[in-house]
Motif scaffolding. Sequence first.
Motif, PDB file in Angstrom:
ATOM      1  N   ALA A  41       0.829  -1.207   0.000  1.00 18.29           N
ATOM      2  CA  ALA A  41       0.000   0.000   0.000  1.00 18.29           C
ATOM      3  C   ALA A  41       0.865   1.259   0.000  1.00 18.29           C
ATOM      4  O   ALA A  41       0.576   2.221  -0.719  1.00 18.29           O
ATOM      5  CB  ALA A  41      -0.939  -0.008   1.206  1.00 18.29           C
ATOM      6  N   ILE A  42       1.922   1.255   0.790  1.00 23.89           N
ATOM      7  CA  ILE A  42       2.821   2.411   0.838  1.00 23.89           C
ATOM      8  C   ILE A  42       3.558   2.547  -0.482  1.00 23.89           C
ATOM      9  O   ILE A  42       3.697   3.651  -1.030  1.00 23.89           O
ATOM     10  CB  ILE A  42       3.810   2.293   2.017  1.00 23.89           C
ATOM     11  CG1 ILE A  42       3.051   2.418   3.339  1.00 23.89           C
ATOM     12  CG2 ILE A  42       4.911   3.340   1.917  1.00 23.89           C
ATOM     13  CD1 ILE A  42       3.862   2.077   4.560  1.00 23.89           C
ATOM     14  N   ASN A  43       4.019   1.441  -1.029  1.00 30.94           N
ATOM     15  CA  ASN A  43       4.739   1.451  -2.301  1.00 30.94           C
ATOM     16  C   ASN A  43       3.875   2.025  -3.420  1.00 30.94           C
ATOM     17  O   ASN A  43       4.384   2.716  -4.309  1.00 30.94           O
ATOM     18  CB  ASN A  43       5.220   0.040  -2.648  1.00 30.94           C
ATOM     19  CG  ASN A  43       6.213   0.038  -3.782  1.00 30.94           C
ATOM     20  OD1 ASN A  43       7.149   0.826  -3.797  1.00 30.94           O
ATOM     21  ND2 ASN A  43       6.007  -0.850  -4.731  1.00 30.94           N
ATOM     22  N   GLU A  44       2.584   1.798  -3.377  1.00 34.39           N
ATOM     23  CA  GLU A  44       1.660   2.340  -4.387  1.00 34.39           C
ATOM     24  C   GLU A  44       1.594   3.865  -4.322  1.00 34.39           C
ATOM     25  O   GLU A  44       1.338   4.516  -5.331  1.00 34.39           O
ATOM     26  CB  GLU A  44       0.256   1.764  -4.204  1.00 34.39           C
ATOM     27  CG  GLU A  44       0.136   0.318  -4.620  1.00 34.39           C
ATOM     28  CD  GLU A  44       0.337   0.129  -6.113  1.00 34.39           C
ATOM     29  OE1 GLU A  44      -0.186   0.936  -6.898  1.00 34.39           O
ATOM     30  OE2 GLU A  44       1.038  -0.835  -6.489  1.00 34.39           O
ATOM     31  N   ARG A  45       1.842   4.439  -3.145  1.00 38.52           N
ATOM     32  CA  ARG A  45       1.794   5.898  -2.989  1.00 38.52           C
ATOM     33  C   ARG A  45       3.082   6.574  -3.456  1.00 38.52           C
ATOM     34  O   ARG A  45       3.104   7.770  -3.702  1.00 38.52           O
ATOM     35  CB  ARG A  45       1.539   6.263  -1.525  1.00 38.52           C
ATOM     36  CG  ARG A  45       0.156   5.826  -1.068  1.00 38.52           C
ATOM     37  CD  ARG A  45      -0.122   6.234   0.344  1.00 38.52           C
ATOM     38  NE  ARG A  45      -0.077   7.684   0.503  1.00 38.52           N
ATOM     39  CZ  ARG A  45      -0.079   8.290   1.677  1.00 38.52           C
ATOM     40  NH1 ARG A  45      -0.118   7.592   2.791  1.00 38.52           N
ATOM     41  NH2 ARG A  45      -0.030   9.615   1.742  1.00 38.52           N
ATOM     42  N   GLY A  62      17.505   8.022   0.320  1.00 36.99           N
ATOM     43  CA  GLY A  62      18.527   7.221   0.976  1.00 36.99           C
ATOM     44  C   GLY A  62      18.317   5.731   0.796  1.00 36.99           C
ATOM     45  O   GLY A  62      19.208   4.935   1.078  1.00 36.99           O
ATOM     46  N   ALA A  63      17.158   5.336   0.327  1.00 44.49           N
ATOM     47  CA  ALA A  63      16.888   3.927   0.037  1.00 44.49           C
ATOM     48  C   ALA A  63      17.186   3.664  -1.438  1.00 44.49           C
ATOM     49  O   ALA A  63      17.047   4.557  -2.268  1.00 44.49           O
ATOM     50  CB  ALA A  63      15.429   3.589   0.346  1.00 44.49           C
ATOM     51  N   PRO A  64      17.596   2.457  -1.766  1.00 45.35           N
ATOM     52  CA  PRO A  64      17.956   2.179  -3.158  1.00 45.35           C
ATOM     53  C   PRO A  64      16.770   2.117  -4.121  1.00 45.35           C
ATOM     54  O   PRO A  64      16.946   2.241  -5.326  1.00 45.35           O
ATOM     55  CB  PRO A  64      18.665   0.826  -3.083  1.00 45.35           C
ATOM     56  CG  PRO A  64      18.153   0.199  -1.832  1.00 45.35           C
ATOM     57  CD  PRO A  64      17.858   1.327  -0.895  1.00 45.35           C
ATOM     58  N   GLU A  80       9.437  -0.542   2.639  1.00 45.86           N
ATOM     59  CA  GLU A  80       9.787  -1.519   3.677  1.00 45.86           C
ATOM     60  C   GLU A  80      10.360  -0.825   4.902  1.00 45.86           C
ATOM     61  O   GLU A  80      10.021  -1.179   6.039  1.00 45.86           O
ATOM     62  CB  GLU A  80      10.781  -2.536   3.119  1.00 45.86           C
ATOM     63  CG  GLU A  80      10.180  -3.441   2.063  1.00 45.86           C
ATOM     64  CD  GLU A  80      11.221  -4.290   1.330  1.00 45.86           C
ATOM     65  OE1 GLU A  80      12.442  -4.145   1.607  1.00 45.86           O
ATOM     66  OE2 GLU A  80      10.794  -5.079   0.458  1.00 45.86           O
ATOM     67  N   ASP A  81      11.211   0.176   4.692  1.00 40.14           N
ATOM     68  CA  ASP A  81      11.781   0.932   5.814  1.00 40.14           C
ATOM     69  C   ASP A  81      10.693   1.659   6.597  1.00 40.14           C
ATOM     70  O   ASP A  81      10.747   1.731   7.821  1.00 40.14           O
ATOM     71  CB  ASP A  81      12.810   1.941   5.311  1.00 40.14           C
ATOM     72  CG  ASP A  81      14.095   1.283   4.807  1.00 40.14           C
ATOM     73  OD1 ASP A  81      14.299   0.071   5.060  1.00 40.14           O
ATOM     74  OD2 ASP A  81      14.887   1.996   4.151  1.00 40.14           O
ATOM     75  N   ILE A  82       9.702   2.194   5.894  1.00 42.48           N
ATOM     76  CA  ILE A  82       8.598   2.895   6.563  1.00 42.48           C
ATOM     77  C   ILE A  82       7.827   1.923   7.444  1.00 42.48           C
ATOM     78  O   ILE A  82       7.523   2.218   8.601  1.00 42.48           O
ATOM     79  CB  ILE A  82       7.668   3.564   5.517  1.00 42.48           C
ATOM     80  CG1 ILE A  82       8.416   4.704   4.823  1.00 42.48           C
ATOM     81  CG2 ILE A  82       6.383   4.049   6.177  1.00 42.48           C
ATOM     82  CD1 ILE A  82       7.711   5.251   3.591  1.00 42.48           C
ATOM     83  N   VAL A  83       7.525   0.752   6.924  1.00 42.66           N
ATOM     84  CA  VAL A  83       6.790  -0.262   7.687  1.00 42.66           C
ATOM     85  C   VAL A  83       7.575  -0.671   8.934  1.00 42.66           C
ATOM     86  O   VAL A  83       7.002  -0.876  10.002  1.00 42.66           O
ATOM     87  CB  VAL A  83       6.465  -1.492   6.804  1.00 42.66           C
ATOM     88  CG1 VAL A  83       5.939  -2.645   7.635  1.00 42.66           C
ATOM     89  CG2 VAL A  83       5.459  -1.107   5.730  1.00 42.66           C
TER      90      VAL A  83
END
Length: 84
Positions: free
Chosen positions: A7-11, A21-23, A30-33
Amino acid sequence: MMERTDAINERLPGLDCGSCGAPSCRALAEDIVQGQARLNDCIFILRQEASSAGIDISANLRHREVLPDPKEPGSAAEDSAQKG
């Protein structure tokens, strides 16, 4: 956890620019979760939020003062450090 990551990735914009800073955008999700990042660590999300609040962050970025690196040979900061 996978559904929340999806769900976050869709946003996220899906550009995988790395500015946060994430690749990749997926890695940021994933880091947010995991509580290691925030959604507005994505510059594109931050810009959207600022725009919605009536803030032009790009104007602020254009007028930022760039300070000299004190380790850079010949910089004023280095000169004053050597005099002191």
